[in-house]
Write an enzyme that holds these catalytic residues in place. Structure first.
Site, PDB file in Angstrom:
ATOM      1  N   LYS A 147       0.878  -1.189   0.000  1.00 18.36           N
ATOM      2  CA  LYS A 147       0.000   0.000   0.000  1.00 18.36           C
ATOM      3  C   LYS A 147       0.903   1.223   0.000  1.00 18.36           C
ATOM      4  O   LYS A 147       1.397   1.643   1.046  1.00 18.36           O
ATOM      5  CB  LYS A 147      -0.886  -0.021   1.255  1.00 18.36           C
ATOM      6  CG  LYS A 147      -2.201   0.704   1.140  1.00 18.36           C
ATOM      7  CD  LYS A 147      -2.123   2.163   0.774  1.00 18.36           C
ATOM      8  CE  LYS A 147      -1.785   3.060   1.940  1.00 18.36           C
ATOM      9  NZ  LYS A 147      -1.584   4.484   1.506  1.00 18.36           N
ATOM     10  N   CYS A 189      13.547  11.622   6.363  1.00 17.43           N
ATOM     11  CA  CYS A 189      13.491  11.274   7.788  1.00 17.43           C
ATOM     12  C   CYS A 189      14.856  11.480   8.432  1.00 17.43           C
ATOM     13  O   CYS A 189      14.949  11.681   9.639  1.00 17.43           O
ATOM     14  CB  CYS A 189      13.033   9.838   7.956  1.00 17.43           C
ATOM     15  SG  CYS A 189      14.016   8.689   6.988  1.00 17.43           S
ATOM     16  N   GLU A 245       8.855  17.085  14.402  1.00 21.89           N
ATOM     17  CA  GLU A 245       9.348  16.961  13.022  1.00 21.89           C
ATOM     18  C   GLU A 245       8.555  17.893  12.105  1.00 21.89           C
ATOM     19  O   GLU A 245       7.334  17.852  12.076  1.00 21.89           O
ATOM     20  CB  GLU A 245       9.174  15.514  12.547  1.00 21.89           C
ATOM     21  CG  GLU A 245       9.808  15.275  11.197  1.00 21.89           C
ATOM     22  CD  GLU A 245       9.556  13.870  10.673  1.00 21.89           C
ATOM     23  OE1 GLU A 245       8.400  13.428  10.702  1.00 21.89           O
ATOM     24  OE2 GLU A 245      10.532  13.228  10.233  1.00 21.89           O
TER      25      GLU A 245
HETATM   26  P1  NAD Z   1       2.095   9.266   6.851  1.00 24.25           P
HETATM   27  O1  NAD Z   1       2.214   8.673   8.212  1.00 24.25           O
HETATM   28  O2  NAD Z   1       1.118  10.347   6.631  1.00 24.25           O
HETATM   29  O3  NAD Z   1       1.709   8.138   5.782  1.00 24.25           O
HETATM   30  C1  NAD Z   1       2.508   6.979   5.626  1.00 24.25           C
HETATM   31  C2  NAD Z   1       1.655   5.892   4.980  1.00 24.25           C
HETATM   32  O4  NAD Z   1       0.643   5.478   5.899  1.00 24.25           O
HETATM   33  C3  NAD Z   1       0.917   6.342   3.716  1.00 24.25           C
HETATM   34  O5  NAD Z   1       0.910   5.282   2.793  1.00 24.25           O
HETATM   35  C4  NAD Z   1      -0.482   6.606   4.234  1.00 24.25           C
HETATM   36  O6  NAD Z   1      -1.492   6.502   3.257  1.00 24.25           O
HETATM   37  C5  NAD Z   1      -0.628   5.509   5.260  1.00 24.25           C
HETATM   38  N1  NAD Z   1      -1.647   5.740   6.274  1.00 24.25           N
HETATM   39  C6  NAD Z   1      -2.192   6.921   6.683  1.00 24.25           C
HETATM   40  N2  NAD Z   1      -3.077   6.705   7.668  1.00 24.25           N
HETATM   41  C7  NAD Z   1      -3.101   5.370   7.888  1.00 24.25           C
HETATM   42  C8  NAD Z   1      -3.799   4.528   8.803  1.00 24.25           C
HETATM   43  N3  NAD Z   1      -4.668   5.039   9.674  1.00 24.25           N
HETATM   44  N4  NAD Z   1      -3.551   3.195   8.770  1.00 24.25           N
HETATM   45  C9  NAD Z   1      -2.649   2.672   7.907  1.00 24.25           C
HETATM   46  N5  NAD Z   1      -1.972   3.418   7.015  1.00 24.25           N
HETATM   47  C10 NAD Z   1      -2.184   4.756   7.013  1.00 24.25           C
HETATM   48  O7  NAD Z   1       3.560   9.707   6.429  1.00 24.25           O
HETATM   49  P2  NAD Z   1       4.001  10.480   5.107  1.00 24.25           P
HETATM   50  O8  NAD Z   1       3.573  11.908   5.210  1.00 24.25           O
HETATM   51  O9  NAD Z   1       3.617   9.698   3.912  1.00 24.25           O
HETATM   52  O10 NAD Z   1       5.598  10.387   5.211  1.00 24.25           O
HETATM   53  C11 NAD Z   1       6.369  11.278   5.941  1.00 24.25           C
HETATM   54  C12 NAD Z   1       6.805  10.659   7.245  1.00 24.25           C
HETATM   55  O11 NAD Z   1       7.522   9.456   6.984  1.00 24.25           O
HETATM   56  C13 NAD Z   1       7.754  11.514   8.047  1.00 24.25           C
HETATM   57  O12 NAD Z   1       7.388  11.472   9.398  1.00 24.25           O
HETATM   58  C14 NAD Z   1       9.106  10.846   7.838  1.00 24.25           C
HETATM   59  O13 NAD Z   1      10.047  11.083   8.853  1.00 24.25           O
HETATM   60  C15 NAD Z   1       8.709   9.429   7.769  1.00 24.25           C
HETATM   61  N6  NAD Z   1       9.744   8.637   7.100  1.00 24.25           N
HETATM   62  C16 NAD Z   1      10.501   7.774   7.860  1.00 24.25           C
HETATM   63  C17 NAD Z   1      11.504   7.032   7.269  1.00 24.25           C
HETATM   64  C18 NAD Z   1      12.317   6.073   8.074  1.00 24.25           C
HETATM   65  O14 NAD Z   1      12.798   5.096   7.502  1.00 24.25           O
HETATM   66  N7  NAD Z   1      12.501   6.298   9.361  1.00 24.25           N
HETATM   67  C19 NAD Z   1      11.743   7.152   5.905  1.00 24.25           C
HETATM   68  C20 NAD Z   1      10.965   8.046   5.165  1.00 24.25           C
HETATM   69  C21 NAD Z   1       9.952   8.767   5.774  1.00 24.25           C
END
Ligand code: NAD
Length: 480
Positions: free
Chosen positions: A175, A283, A382
């Protein structure tokens, strides 16, 4: 592609349309529609999980040469098409074209790395404490793995989850983020032609509701999630309820410590690359610049000068250093934090405003705050944009304490010419990854990736360590 065309989901070896559609827009040019993508319904997510379940027994027993060949084919095709895929990535997500192509190549290398790992699967053979008995320790696939990914590395993160999941014999329901379906779809299209049996790999596109449908699905054995801490906490609660194996990679508030003895040019380079490249949407971005007294003013002046030289523009335009913010919501969030920081007394040293460019896009000036304190929200939460803040420290000890004063623990960097202090920092930074005289962002694909504290949960991703999550251990006792 016409804008009325809908790119379908991939379920049980078939391309399947949906009623709802995601419209993917180029953040560098809001008049450019990248494509329209089917948003999977909860029922379709259920079908994908059921298909993966049905495919698992045969797939997990399939010969390792075949699995290795399939992963190798996928990696080789991605590498051969890295320019085209990198361009798609930059158009969809907004990182610059060289960054996009670099990420596409990385995704290809990841598949090829795990093609090799398939052949290195191994166990252990020990004597029992009971004479005449042998003990075998082996690893087996988990079953069906749900993969939920963010938008900011829309080729690399899916690759570093899908490749090990398949390599170790699992089936996948993927997903991707609703903000980056084009890259996810491009990967799925390559996987669909790579020779995988139906149901082994499934793509279900959509937003949070599709993600919820997946994490709630009773047919999952494990979930690997990368995204924000807020969503991660929600996924964790559901996984705990269901007793599902869980891996979370979440946000960061990564410090870059700059000591008096640092090479100023190295320090400024690390700050510019770590905090602002990829629009700060990493991140591992260095959002806290912790600088000791003796170099503080020189560092801030040199950094401000460099920020003034950066070209913020269309991600695909030659010479662009920093592309746009990914979407309107993230831009609002960045601007909110810029306002909050000023209200809390931080000094705006550079940027802070939206920028107009030839095309309508989500452009934001690289932004630097000085004279900030550890307690300010800008240093605790963040932001995920091209925004960094400088915190003054009186010496190394205070800088280390400030670096660790955060709920996150992904990555930390230090710029120093003192071997002793670099060694001390490597040992005492409470993070999963440490950089010495290097930007906090920018990691290899064949070594472990991940953090501590609020940034991560579960075993590391990437490299050979990935098998800790994607396999389960079996201990067999055999009477000789
Ligand atoms: P997000 O949490 O908004 O979304 C991440 C994913 O989760 C998306 O596919 C989204 O559709 C899905 N999602 C949203 N609500 C959900 C739910 N209730 N249940 C299941 N899935 C759900 O994050 P984002 O804005 O896409 O990404 C940015 C974030 O990702 C930042 O916090 C960044 O630090 C983090 N990030 C972490 C790493 C790492 O490896 N540590 C790498 C890249 C990004």
């Amino acid at each position: 592609m016409t804008t009325s065309h809908m790119n379908p989901n991939y379920i049980n070896g078939e391309w399947v349309a949906a009623e709802r559609v995601l419209t993917d827009v180029n953040p560098s040019d809001l008049d450019d529609v990248v494509g329209r993508y089917a948003e999977a319904s909860a029922a379709q997510v259920g079908e994908a999980v059921a298909a993966a379940r049905a495919a698992f027994p045969a797939w997990s027993r399939r010969g390792i040469q075949e699995r290795a060949d399939i992963l190798d084919r996928i990696g080789t095709e991605i590498l051969a098409r890295k320019e085209e895929l990198g361009r798609l990535l930059s158009r969809e997500e907004g990182k610059t074209l060289p960054e996009g192509i670099g990420e596409a190549a990385r995704a290809g290398y990841i598949f090829r790395f795990f093609a090799g790992e398939v052949l290195r699967a191994r166990g252990e053979l020990l004597d029992s404490v009971r004479p005449g008995i042998g003990v075998e320790i082996s690893r087996e696939a988990l079953g069906v793995v749900g993969l939920v990914t963010p938008w900011n590395f829309p080729l690399a993160i899916p690759a570093w989850k899908i490749a090990p999941a398949l390599a170790y014999g699992n089936c996948v329901v993927f997903k991707p983020s609703e903000l980056a379906p084009a890259c996810a779809w491009a990967i799925a299209e390559i996987l669909a032609r790579a020779g995988l049996p139906a149901g082994v790999f499934n793509l279900v596109m959509g937003g949070g509701a599709t993600g919820e449908a997946l994490t709630h699905s009773p047919g999952l054995d494990a979930i690997s999630f990368t995204g924000s801490q807020a969503t991660g906490a929600r996924v964790a609660a559901i996984a705990a309820e269901r007793g599902v194996r869980l891996q979370l990679e979440m946000g960061g508030k990564n410090p870059l410590v700059v000591l008096d003895d640092a090479d100023l040019a190295v320090a400024v380079n690390c700050a510019v690359q770590g905090a602002y490249y990829s629009t700060g949407q990493r991140c591992t971005a260095s959002s806290r610049l912790i600088v000791t007294e003796g170099i503080h003013d020189r560092f801030v002046a040199a950094l401000v000068e460099r920020l003034g030289q950066l070209k913020v523009d269309d991600a695909l335009a030659p010479g662009t250093d920093i592309g746009p913010v990914v979407d309107a919501r993230q831009l609002e969030k960045d601007l909110d934090y810029i306002r909050i920081a000023q209200e809390e007394g931080a000094r705006l040293a550079f940027g802070g405003t939206r920028l107009e460019r030839a095309k309508r896009g989500h452009y934001l000036a690289p932004t630097l705050f000085a004279e900030t304190t550890a307690a300010m929200r800008i240093n605790r939460e963040e932001v995920f944009g091209p925004v960094a803040s400088v915190i003054r420290a009186k010496d190394y000890d205070e800088a280390l304490a400030l670096a660790n004063d955060t709920p996150f623990g992904l990555c930390a960097g230090i710029v120093t010419t003192a071997l002793k202090l670099a060694a001390d920092f490597k040992r005492n930074a409470e993070v999963g990854m440490v950089m010495v005289n290097l930007p906090t962002a920018g990691v290899d694909y064949h070594v472990p990736f991940g953090g501590r504290k609020g940034s991560s949960h579960g075993p590391r991703e990437q490299g050979a360590f990935a098998r800790e999550f994607y396999t389960t251990v079996k201990t067999a006792y055999v009477l000789a």
